[in-house]
Design a protein around this motif. Structure first.
Motif, PDB file in Angstrom:
ATOM      1  N   TYR A 205      -1.832   1.542  -9.331  1.00  0.00           N
ATOM      2  CA  TYR A 205      -0.977   1.429  -8.148  1.00  0.00           C
ATOM      3  C   TYR A 205       0.458   1.094  -8.556  1.00  0.00           C
ATOM      4  O   TYR A 205       1.411   1.679  -8.036  1.00  0.00           O
ATOM      5  CB  TYR A 205      -1.508   0.359  -7.206  1.00  0.00           C
ATOM      6  N   LEU A 206       0.623   0.168  -9.475  1.00  0.00           N
ATOM      7  CA  LEU A 206       1.966  -0.231  -9.898  1.00  0.00           C
ATOM      8  C   LEU A 206       2.737   0.943 -10.467  1.00  0.00           C
ATOM      9  O   LEU A 206       3.956   1.060 -10.264  1.00  0.00           O
ATOM     10  CB  LEU A 206       1.871  -1.375 -10.923  1.00  0.00           C
ATOM     11  N   ALA A 207       2.042   1.840 -11.165  1.00  0.00           N
ATOM     12  CA  ALA A 207       2.708   2.999 -11.751  1.00  0.00           C
ATOM     13  C   ALA A 207       3.287   3.918 -10.699  1.00  0.00           C
ATOM     14  O   ALA A 207       4.256   4.649 -10.961  1.00  0.00           O
ATOM     15  CB  ALA A 207       1.741   3.758 -12.639  1.00  0.00           C
ATOM     16  N   THR A 208       2.735   3.888  -9.481  1.00  0.00           N
ATOM     17  CA  THR A 208       3.230   4.768  -8.421  1.00  0.00           C
ATOM     18  C   THR A 208       4.525   4.250  -7.797  1.00  0.00           C
ATOM     19  O   THR A 208       5.154   4.981  -7.025  1.00  0.00           O
ATOM     20  CB  THR A 208       2.181   4.925  -7.297  1.00  0.00           C
ATOM     21  N   LEU A 209       4.920   3.017  -8.098  1.00  0.00           N
ATOM     22  CA  LEU A 209       6.098   2.445  -7.455  1.00  0.00           C
ATOM     23  C   LEU A 209       7.404   3.045  -7.967  1.00  0.00           C
ATOM     24  O   LEU A 209       8.421   3.005  -7.279  1.00  0.00           O
ATOM     25  CB  LEU A 209       6.134   0.927  -7.658  1.00  0.00           C
ATOM     26  N   PHE A 210       7.380   3.576  -9.159  1.00  0.00           N
ATOM     27  CA  PHE A 210       8.600   4.152  -9.721  1.00  0.00           C
ATOM     28  C   PHE A 210       8.963   5.428  -9.008  1.00  0.00           C
ATOM     29  O   PHE A 210       8.172   6.364  -8.913  1.00  0.00           O
ATOM     30  CB  PHE A 210       8.435   4.407 -11.227  1.00  0.00           C
TER      31      PHE A 210
END
Length: 215
Positions: A205-210
């Protein structure tokens, strides 16, 4: 990965709440709710200035108050800290994924060392404390320092915060920012992704924030 501590990983703002109200009583006064809320996420110096103003005691000895407060908070921290929902699971997942991880907090080193007994020193490749930076949050210095210590470009980092002060610091530094409210309501803010909880957040999920539009 860049994690704030108080209110983000652990529910320690309630500990600070107890100690600050006790300090105000020790000073012969009562800490107002607006003053207490204004301290959330801020540096010790800012909090002590708010305290003096709120008590109407502008000439109080700040150093003495800080020593009193740190002793009391250390006692409370030593009793163990309660994790925020989903925080321990996320931290473990981040470490299992091998992601460089830093703790970035406005709290001073002495108290952070006590908190690390709960958080686990092995979970962080770097620890940036509020009394070890050139300027505290909301200045970007804490997050820029953390990224430098990790050897990772700040634009490739996700910062997780719970307060407007911390959000401002991380956004100004240039990190992707995920914010989960604790003591304060967080309004929609450019560059900040808001969630109600860290439950269900994982490295994928964190990777999708960029590059996403903040929501």
């Amino acid at each position: 990965m860049l994690f704030d501590m108080d209110g983000t990983l652990v529910d320690s703002e309630k500990v600070w709440d107890v100690a600050l109200h006790e300090l105000a009583a020790h000073a012969g006064g009562t800490l107002s709710e607006p003053a207490r809320l204004a301290m959330v996420g801020g540096s010790m110096a800012v909090s002590m200035r708010i305290l003096r103003d709120d008590l109407g005691q502008p000439h109080r000895d700040e150093a003495a108050d800080v020593r009193w407060l740190e002793r009391r908070v250390a006692e409370l921290f030593a009793g163990g800290l309660v994790w925020r929902p989903g925080a321990m699971e996320l931290l473990r997942a981040v470490r299992a994924a091998g992601l460089p991880t830093a703790l970035v907090t406005s709290t001073g080193r002495r108290l952070v060392e006590v908190a690390l007994d709960t958080l686990g020193r092995e979970n962080f490749d770097a620890v940036v404390c509020g009394d070890e930076v050139t300027a505290p949050k909301p200045d970007p210095a804490p997050y820029l320092t953390a990224a430098e210590l990790l050897g990772v470009p700040i634009a490739a980092c996700v910062a997780i915060e719970d307060s407007p002060t911390g959000m401002a610091s991380a956004v100004a530094a240039g990190a992707a920012v995920l914010a989960v409210p604790a003591e304060l309501e967080l309004p929609p803010t450019d560059g900040v992704h808001l969630r109600d909880t860290l439950v269900g957040v994982d490295p994928e999920y964190l990777a999708t924030l960029f590059g996403r539009v903040a929501t």
